[in-house]
Design a protein around this motif. Sequence first.
Motif, PDB file in Angstrom:
ATOM      1  N   SER A  66       0.800 -59.347  -5.602  1.00  0.00           N
ATOM      2  CA  SER A  66       1.618 -58.146  -5.377  1.00  0.00           C
ATOM      3  C   SER A  66       3.104 -58.470  -5.452  1.00  0.00           C
ATOM      4  N   ILE A  67       3.490 -59.670  -5.020  1.00  0.00           N
ATOM      5  CA  ILE A  67       4.892 -60.086  -5.149  1.00  0.00           C
ATOM      6  C   ILE A  67       5.257 -60.248  -6.622  1.00  0.00           C
ATOM      7  N   TYR A  68       4.353 -60.878  -7.396  1.00  0.00           N
ATOM      8  CA  TYR A  68       4.607 -61.011  -8.835  1.00  0.00           C
ATOM      9  C   TYR A  68       4.656 -59.647  -9.512  1.00  0.00           C
ATOM     10  N   LEU A  69       3.782 -58.758  -9.134  1.00  0.00           N
ATOM     11  CA  LEU A  69       3.767 -57.421  -9.732  1.00  0.00           C
ATOM     12  C   LEU A  69       5.076 -56.688  -9.450  1.00  0.00           C
ATOM     13  N   ALA A  70       5.554 -56.783  -8.219  1.00  0.00           N
ATOM     14  CA  ALA A  70       6.839 -56.156  -7.889  1.00  0.00           C
ATOM     15  C   ALA A  70       7.968 -56.767  -8.709  1.00  0.00           C
ATOM     16  N   GLY A  71       7.927 -58.080  -8.885  1.00  0.00           N
ATOM     17  CA  GLY A  71       8.943 -58.737  -9.708  1.00  0.00           C
ATOM     18  C   GLY A  71       8.877 -58.290 -11.159  1.00  0.00           C
ATOM     19  N   LEU A  72       7.666 -58.177 -11.695  1.00  0.00           N
ATOM     20  CA  LEU A  72       7.507 -57.731 -13.082  1.00  0.00           C
ATOM     21  C   LEU A  72       7.976 -56.292 -13.267  1.00  0.00           C
ATOM     22  N   GLN A  73       7.697 -55.432 -12.287  1.00  0.00           N
ATOM     23  CA  GLN A  73       8.106 -54.042 -12.391  1.00  0.00           C
ATOM     24  C   GLN A  73       9.613 -53.865 -12.256  1.00  0.00           C
ATOM     25  N   SER A  74      10.284 -54.851 -11.698  1.00  0.00           N
ATOM     26  CA  SER A  74      11.739 -54.730 -11.534  1.00  0.00           C
ATOM     27  C   SER A  74      12.502 -55.161 -12.792  1.00  0.00           C
ATOM     28  N   ILE A  75      11.815 -55.731 -13.773  1.00  0.00           N
ATOM     29  CA  ILE A  75      12.486 -56.152 -15.013  1.00  0.00           C
ATOM     30  C   ILE A  75      12.660 -54.929 -15.908  1.00  0.00           C
ATOM     31  N   THR A  98      11.090 -62.766 -19.194  1.00  0.00           N
ATOM     32  CA  THR A  98      10.192 -62.607 -18.054  1.00  0.00           C
ATOM     33  C   THR A  98      10.354 -63.726 -17.030  1.00  0.00           C
ATOM     34  N   VAL A  99      10.245 -64.967 -17.457  1.00  0.00           N
ATOM     35  CA  VAL A  99      10.303 -66.077 -16.498  1.00  0.00           C
ATOM     36  C   VAL A  99      11.639 -66.136 -15.762  1.00  0.00           C
ATOM     37  N   PRO A 100      12.790 -66.091 -16.450  1.00  0.00           N
ATOM     38  CA  PRO A 100      14.044 -66.151 -15.685  1.00  0.00           C
ATOM     39  C   PRO A 100      14.219 -64.991 -14.695  1.00  0.00           C
ATOM     40  N   LEU A 101      13.809 -63.789 -15.102  1.00  0.00           N
ATOM     41  CA  LEU A 101      13.981 -62.652 -14.199  1.00  0.00           C
ATOM     42  C   LEU A 101      12.885 -62.568 -13.143  1.00  0.00           C
ATOM     43  N   LEU A 102      11.824 -63.355 -13.321  1.00  0.00           N
ATOM     44  CA  LEU A 102      10.751 -63.399 -12.333  1.00  0.00           C
ATOM     45  C   LEU A 102      10.935 -64.554 -11.345  1.00  0.00           C
ATOM     46  N   LEU A 103      11.968 -65.375 -11.555  1.00  0.00           N
ATOM     47  CA  LEU A 103      12.200 -66.519 -10.676  1.00  0.00           C
ATOM     48  C   LEU A 103      12.335 -66.154  -9.196  1.00  0.00           C
ATOM     49  N   PRO A 104      12.979 -65.060  -8.817  1.00  0.00           N
ATOM     50  CA  PRO A 104      13.006 -64.732  -7.387  1.00  0.00           C
ATOM     51  C   PRO A 104      11.604 -64.557  -6.794  1.00  0.00           C
ATOM     52  N   ALA A 105      10.719 -63.905  -7.524  1.00  0.00           N
ATOM     53  CA  ALA A 105       9.340 -63.734  -7.039  1.00  0.00           C
ATOM     54  C   ALA A 105       8.618 -65.069  -7.001  1.00  0.00           C
ATOM     55  N   ILE A 106       8.837 -65.898  -8.005  1.00  0.00           N
ATOM     56  CA  ILE A 106       8.215 -67.226  -8.033  1.00  0.00           C
ATOM     57  C   ILE A 106       8.715 -68.044  -6.847  1.00  0.00           C
ATOM     58  N   PHE A 176      17.584 -75.401  -4.029  1.00  0.00           N
ATOM     59  CA  PHE A 176      17.369 -75.814  -5.414  1.00  0.00           C
ATOM     60  C   PHE A 176      16.854 -74.658  -6.258  1.00  0.00           C
ATOM     61  N   MET A 177      15.883 -73.921  -5.729  1.00  0.00           N
ATOM     62  CA  MET A 177      15.306 -72.814  -6.492  1.00  0.00           C
ATOM     63  C   MET A 177      16.284 -71.666  -6.644  1.00  0.00           C
ATOM     64  N   ARG A 178      17.125 -71.421  -5.649  1.00  0.00           N
ATOM     65  CA  ARG A 178      18.119 -70.341  -5.735  1.00  0.00           C
ATOM     66  C   ARG A 178      19.121 -70.585  -6.856  1.00  0.00           C
ATOM     67  N   ARG A 179      19.459 -71.879  -7.090  1.00  0.00           N
ATOM     68  CA  ARG A 179      20.401 -72.180  -8.171  1.00  0.00           C
ATOM     69  C   ARG A 179      19.813 -71.882  -9.532  1.00  0.00           C
ATOM     70  N   LYS A 180      18.486 -71.898  -9.649  1.00  0.00           N
ATOM     71  CA  LYS A 180      17.828 -71.653 -10.929  1.00  0.00           C
ATOM     72  C   LYS A 180      17.668 -70.164 -11.231  1.00  0.00           C
ATOM     73  N   GLU A 181      17.833 -69.315 -10.220  1.00  0.00           N
ATOM     74  CA  GLU A 181      17.633 -67.894 -10.422  1.00  0.00           C
ATOM     75  C   GLU A 181      18.725 -67.288 -11.309  1.00  0.00           C
ATOM     76  N   VAL A 182      18.352 -66.245 -12.025  1.00  0.00           N
ATOM     77  CA  VAL A 182      19.276 -65.528 -12.896  1.00  0.00           C
ATOM     78  C   VAL A 182      19.434 -64.124 -12.342  1.00  0.00           C
ATOM     79  N   SER A 183      20.664 -63.652 -12.288  1.00  0.00           N
ATOM     80  CA  SER A 183      20.860 -62.273 -11.858  1.00  0.00           C
ATOM     81  C   SER A 183      20.886 -61.383 -13.097  1.00  0.00           C
TER      82      SER A 183
END
Length: 184
Positions: A66-75, A98-106, A176-183
């Motif tokens: 459900s977290i991944y689904l919410a992330g996918l729907q926000s793209i 998909t992967v860069p914009l899904l990084l917060p959910a990941i 570390f993971m926050r630095r990899k996220e893309v806004s």
Amino acid sequence: YAPSILSIMVIGIVFTPMLRADGSINKFFGAIGLGSLSQAWLTNPSIVIFTIAFVAIWQSAGFQMSIYLAGLQSIPKDYYEAATIDGAGGWKSFRYITVPLLLPAININVMLTLIGGLKVFSEVFVLTGGGPGNASQVVGTIILRSFGEGSWGLGTAINTLLFIAVTIISIPLLLFMRRKEVSE
């Protein structure tokens, strides 16, 4: 999603008979010709912890999805349309959008899974109680045993060490993971 809202007690009541040597999982393996895979899932010391991990993963998979689904729907769909116009195929769209914009959910799923794995207790307690022998002992069951034996100081010390370990592992990983996220 249904398993994630079930109590671990209910899951233990359902899975314990299924995972016995004469349980429905082994009967299923026998029925489809894979009887050699039959095991005493909760009493074999070499696989009991993996069996408990499977049950825990089964329970939490719906929540993670459900977290991944919410992330996918926000793209925004505009990104995919622009990528298609630029000639990007499915793999490039997945890799660069998909992967860069899904990084917060990941990142959230990795953190929740890590913390949950470090402080696991209920699944072990309900399914095996830490047995057979001590094959499925985890920090939580050791803490329970310490408190149960009246060693309150030892139980508190182990609990404090668990808190410190979770903090020491989680905070650097989160940074570390926050630095990899893309806004967007």
